[in-house]
Structures are given as C-alpha cells and as structure tokens.
Motif scaffolding. Sequence first.
Motif, mmCIF file in Angstrom:
data_model
loop_
_atom_site.group_PDB
_atom_site.id
_atom_site.type_symbol
_atom_site.label_atom_id
_atom_site.label_comp_id
_atom_site.label_asym_id
_atom_site.label_seq_id
_atom_site.Cartn_x
_atom_site.Cartn_y
_atom_site.Cartn_z
ATOM 1 N N ASP A 273 0.817 -1.213 0.000
ATOM 2 C CA ASP A 273 0.000 0.000 0.000
ATOM 3 C C ASP A 273 0.855 1.270 0.000
ATOM 4 O O ASP A 273 0.389 2.338 -0.427
ATOM 5 C CB ASP A 273 -0.931 0.008 1.219
ATOM 6 C CG ASP A 273 -1.975 -1.091 1.124
ATOM 7 O OD1 ASP A 273 -2.288 -1.498 -0.012
ATOM 8 O OD2 ASP A 273 -2.465 -1.556 2.171
ATOM 9 N N SER A 278 0.251 1.538 -9.913
ATOM 10 C CA SER A 278 -0.904 1.981 -10.688
ATOM 11 C C SER A 278 -2.130 1.185 -10.250
ATOM 12 O O SER A 278 -2.008 0.101 -9.668
ATOM 13 C CB SER A 278 -0.645 1.755 -12.177
ATOM 14 O OG SER A 278 -0.659 0.360 -12.476
ATOM 15 N N PRO A 279 -3.320 1.709 -10.482
ATOM 16 C CA PRO A 279 -4.531 0.964 -10.116
ATOM 17 C C PRO A 279 -4.555 -0.438 -10.719
ATOM 18 O O PRO A 279 -4.974 -1.402 -10.067
ATOM 19 C CB PRO A 279 -5.656 1.834 -10.664
ATOM 20 C CG PRO A 279 -5.091 3.215 -10.674
ATOM 21 C CD PRO A 279 -3.638 3.049 -11.021
ATOM 22 N N GLU A 280 -4.098 -0.569 -11.960
ATOM 23 C CA GLU A 280 -4.088 -1.879 -12.612
ATOM 24 C C GLU A 280 -3.107 -2.824 -11.923
ATOM 25 O O GLU A 280 -3.402 -4.003 -11.703
ATOM 26 C CB GLU A 280 -3.723 -1.711 -14.091
ATOM 27 C CG GLU A 280 -3.930 -2.981 -14.898
ATOM 28 C CD GLU A 280 -3.629 -2.781 -16.375
ATOM 29 O OE1 GLU A 280 -4.059 -3.607 -17.180
ATOM 30 O OE2 GLU A 280 -2.943 -1.770 -16.707
ATOM 31 N N GLN A 281 -1.930 -2.325 -11.571
ATOM 32 C CA GLN A 281 -0.945 -3.152 -10.870
ATOM 33 C C GLN A 281 -1.480 -3.595 -9.511
ATOM 34 O O GLN A 281 -1.318 -4.752 -9.103
ATOM 35 C CB GLN A 281 0.361 -2.370 -10.703
ATOM 36 C CG GLN A 281 1.115 -2.135 -12.005
ATOM 37 C CD GLN A 281 2.303 -1.210 -11.818
ATOM 38 O OE1 GLN A 281 2.306 -0.336 -10.920
ATOM 39 N NE2 GLN A 281 3.313 -1.356 -12.673
ATOM 40 N N ARG A 282 -2.121 -2.672 -8.793
ATOM 41 C CA ARG A 282 -2.639 -2.998 -7.465
ATOM 42 C C ARG A 282 -3.761 -4.041 -7.557
ATOM 43 O O ARG A 282 -3.824 -4.972 -6.761
ATOM 44 C CB ARG A 282 -3.141 -1.727 -6.773
ATOM 45 C CG ARG A 282 -3.428 -1.934 -5.285
ATOM 46 C CD ARG A 282 -3.703 -0.614 -4.597
ATOM 47 N NE ARG A 282 -2.589 0.318 -4.751
ATOM 48 C CZ ARG A 282 -1.454 0.231 -4.058
ATOM 49 N NH1 ARG A 282 -1.281 -0.746 -3.178
ATOM 50 N NH2 ARG A 282 -0.495 1.117 -4.254
ATOM 51 N N ARG A 283 -4.655 -3.870 -8.550
ATOM 52 C CA ARG A 283 -5.748 -4.833 -8.707
ATOM 53 C C ARG A 283 -5.216 -6.221 -9.025
ATOM 54 O O ARG A 283 -5.740 -7.226 -8.536
ATOM 55 C CB ARG A 283 -6.699 -4.358 -9.814
ATOM 56 C CG ARG A 283 -7.644 -3.250 -9.392
ATOM 57 C CD ARG A 283 -8.782 -3.094 -10.400
ATOM 58 N NE ARG A 283 -8.279 -2.707 -11.709
ATOM 59 C CZ ARG A 283 -8.138 -1.445 -12.105
ATOM 60 N NH1 ARG A 283 -8.458 -0.445 -11.282
ATOM 61 N NH2 ARG A 283 -7.684 -1.162 -13.319
ATOM 62 N N SER A 284 -4.174 -6.294 -9.840
ATOM 63 C CA SER A 284 -3.615 -7.605 -10.192
ATOM 64 C C SER A 284 -3.006 -8.282 -8.972
ATOM 65 O O SER A 284 -3.129 -9.499 -8.792
ATOM 66 C CB SER A 284 -2.573 -7.463 -11.303
ATOM 67 O OG SER A 284 -1.372 -6.846 -10.830
ATOM 68 N N GLU A 286 -3.885 -7.753 -5.771
ATOM 69 C CA GLU A 286 -4.975 -8.135 -4.876
ATOM 70 C C GLU A 286 -5.712 -9.370 -5.397
ATOM 71 O O GLU A 286 -6.094 -10.258 -4.622
ATOM 72 C CB GLU A 286 -5.947 -6.966 -4.711
ATOM 73 C CG GLU A 286 -5.357 -5.794 -3.938
ATOM 74 C CD GLU A 286 -6.312 -4.607 -3.870
ATOM 75 O OE1 GLU A 286 -7.360 -4.636 -4.581
ATOM 76 O OE2 GLU A 286 -6.025 -3.653 -3.114
ATOM 77 N N ALA A 287 -5.914 -9.420 -6.715
ATOM 78 C CA ALA A 287 -6.595 -10.582 -7.296
ATOM 79 C C ALA A 287 -5.780 -11.861 -7.078
ATOM 80 O O ALA A 287 -6.339 -12.926 -6.765
ATOM 81 C CB ALA A 287 -6.839 -10.352 -8.790
ATOM 82 N N ASP A 290 -6.110 -12.838 -3.368
ATOM 83 C CA ASP A 290 -7.409 -13.452 -3.096
ATOM 84 C C ASP A 290 -7.491 -14.867 -3.657
ATOM 85 O O ASP A 290 -8.026 -15.780 -3.022
ATOM 86 C CB ASP A 290 -8.529 -12.598 -3.700
ATOM 87 C CG ASP A 290 -8.688 -11.260 -2.984
ATOM 88 O OD1 ASP A 290 -8.194 -11.150 -1.845
ATOM 89 O OD2 ASP A 290 -9.297 -10.344 -3.571
ATOM 90 N N TYR A 428 -3.320 -16.047 -13.151
ATOM 91 C CA TYR A 428 -3.314 -14.666 -12.657
ATOM 92 C C TYR A 428 -2.003 -13.998 -13.045
ATOM 93 O O TYR A 428 -0.918 -14.484 -12.704
ATOM 94 C CB TYR A 428 -3.517 -14.639 -11.143
ATOM 95 C CG TYR A 428 -4.921 -15.045 -10.756
ATOM 96 C CD1 TYR A 428 -5.912 -14.081 -10.570
ATOM 97 C CD2 TYR A 428 -5.260 -16.376 -10.615
ATOM 98 C CE1 TYR A 428 -7.209 -14.447 -10.250
ATOM 99 C CE2 TYR A 428 -6.549 -16.766 -10.303
ATOM 100 C CZ TYR A 428 -7.518 -15.786 -10.119
ATOM 101 O OH TYR A 428 -8.817 -16.164 -9.804
#
Length: 450
Positions: A273, A278-284, A286-287, A290, A428
């Motif tokens: 955090d 970037s938002p895309e890097q962070r989402r990847s 987190e995915a 999970d 992923y």
Amino acid sequence: MESLDNSSKPDKENALGEPDCEICGGIGWVRQDLPITHPDFGRMQVCECRQSKVAQQSQERLFRLSNLQAFSHMTLDNFKIEGRLGLGDQQVSSLQVAHNQASHFAQNPMGWLLLMGTYGCGKTHLGAAIANKVLELGIPTLFLTVPDLLDWLRYTYGAQGVSYEERFEEIRNIRLLVLDDLGTQNTTPWAEEKLYQILNHRYIHHLPTVITTNQELIEIEGRIRSRLHDPDLVTIVRILAPDFRSPVRDERRTISTLELLSDSTFGSFTLRDNEKLSPEQRRSLEAAFDAANKFANDPHGWLVFVGTYGCGKTHLAAAIGNYRLAFGEEPIFVVVPDFLDHLRATFNPTSNTSYDHLFEQVRSAPILILDDLGTQSATPWAREKLYQIFNYRYNAKLPTVITTANDLSDMDPRIRSRMLDTRLCSMYLILAPAYIRTPDSSSTRTRRKN
C-alpha cells in the motif's frame, strides 16, 4: 447311487487303512443311478467320503499357485492403519477407509474392489490380506501379480500336464481373483488382449475381483478402464499415504524446499500500500492474493501466477503450501531447475535415492507447487520429464500451483495447452514490479483473509 466296483472290497478297511465307505467301498468313485438319457449317465464322480479331501487338496493347490505363501503374513489384523509417523490426517484417513473396505469385501466378496495408490502405500498388503481371509472361508481364490499372470499363461504354451485353455479358464472363472500391480506388465498387444478377455469375462459375470494399481484410470487401457468406471460394480479406493518402507520426513526433505520458506505466509505478504503502484498493478496483486487464499482453503485444479521476478508470486505459492501444512498435509514445493538437477543426480551410482521414487514423489504429490517454470535448461530430456509430470497431473486433476516469469508462448506447446485449459486452470498475471523491502515494509499489508 452305486459304487464303481465293490468286488475287491475288504471287510473293514481299505488299502490305506481307512474305514470303508458303504457307498463306494473305499474306492472313492461312484456312478450315479441315472436314466440313460441323462447327460451324466455312466460318468464317474467323487464319492461323498472323498469330497472334503478333494476340496482340501484343491484349496492347497490354489494356495500354491496363487503364491500366497510369500504373503501369508499379510493379514487385515496386522495392517497398520496409522501408517508411519508424520502422516497427515487425510493420508491416515485414506488408510482407514481402505482397511474398512478391504475388511468388508473379505467378509462378503461381491463386486470389484480397486485399490489405487503409489508404491509401498499398502495396496498389496490389503489385496493379499483379502485373499488370505477368503481362502480361510473356503472360497477358491487366486492372488497374482499381473506380470506373473501373463508369464503363467505364456508358460502353458509349451508346458506338460496343463493346457493353456485350462489355465486360462481357471483364471477367468475362479471365485475370487486378486490382481496385483495392474499397469506394470509389458503392454504388448497380446498382453492387453489377454487381460481384457479375463477382466471382461469377470465383468460380464459379476465375478468378485480385487485389483491394485499405482496408475491413474486415464493411464489404463481404454476397454478395461471403461469397466473400472462402472459404479454399480466397482468400488474405487484411493490410498494417499506414501511409501511405508521409507521414512516420510527424510524423503520429503530430499526434494521439497518448503521448509526454507516457512516465513512466507499470508500474514507476512504485503499488498504494498505504501508503494506507488498503478490501479491496474494494485488490482492484479490483490486478485492474485485473493486467489491464493481461496485455493489454500479449498485446493482444487491448477493455479498459475505469472509475473516478473520479485513480484510476490513465489511468496504466494509458498504461503499456500505453508497454509496446507496446518491441515496435516505435506505439499511438495520444488524449484523446477533444482528438481531437474535432482533427477539427473539419481543416475549417479552413488545416489541414495532412485530416479523412479523421486519422479513418482513429485508426479503424484497430493499438492504440488512448481516454482520458476521456464527457467530450466530446455533440453529435450528436461522438456519430456516436465511434460510427463504435467500430463499426469492434468489427467488426474491433481491440485497444482505454478509460478513463471516466462511468456506462455515460450513454453512447450504441450504444457501450454494444459495451462490454458480454463476448465482446470486459473491464471493470474501479477503486473506489479519487483518488490523492494524497506525497514517498515512488514507493516504495509492492509488486510488479512485467513
């Protein structure tokens, strides 16, 4: 019923010193008093006084032919349902289920029982124990390894005293047939045809049969496999325990390096955090986190993490392995190049580990974690070994975690096709760059899901 010949009957005893039989006069054979049109008219039959002895001789002959002398010590009572120290709960449970099924089958031999598992897991012990118990009940039984069965048949082509047809019919129609090590035979067309004829006959007539194998069903000849898939006749029991004859812990240490990554857990994983992702890097990221959590709680199918070096994919893969350790399981974690080096080392005459054992340990692991796929030397030998492992686990649908920094287009197309099968495999892509540890990085993870 009349005796065959009473003309030489002594007053009290026959030539063997046994009391004479009032029916046969001590001869042991009689002719039944039947109409001339009866198919058994004039045929000699064993007298009642000899039937028990003939039956005993028949049982002794079957015992000799079945090779149970070598397995007479294998009983249901001395089968170790707890296995070796250090087994996980699922492994011990599989031994208990197998023992219960074998005990039930031995008391009431009906249908087919298929025992599956790796070398030394206890399949042969249970198969022999069933055969020994059923023989005690007076039921004609044959216990044969499949290679011995085929050699037995080949021998009769030139043997004296017993014909091939007699031996073949005896195997096909014996009340209980126990076939050990299906799949270890030489798979010639002749061998496949003879096995199919025997098993198809027993399938059609619902004759009790026990089969052990270290193969997966997909590897067994198609016609036989289709019969083993019949749930109305066949009970399938899979033993998850490893080779009982070798120490569990020591064996695993020779190949799995999960213990070196004991600090790689979900609790120590950071979602970074404090970094400018970037938002895309962070989402990847987190995915992937999970997905790893979900897989760790319910390991099914394949899970693939793709990303650059240091992005966190190895940490997540090791976290899955460490999480399953808490359930008493023993995942195998191997770095692919290191594993191939281990395999090559087994060819050295001084190696303490056999190639077959090491390869089988990885190929059939209940949960396998393959780290850094694609960094190995891409020799034909290495590609073939990896394909054999991937293909086996793909067909068997065994839980597998894979990490790679390579583009899938650079991989062996046979392996790539299996990784791209979305029915089994979830992939992923971690877009985050390599993680750089800072003094306060241990406190940067913002959530915990397990």
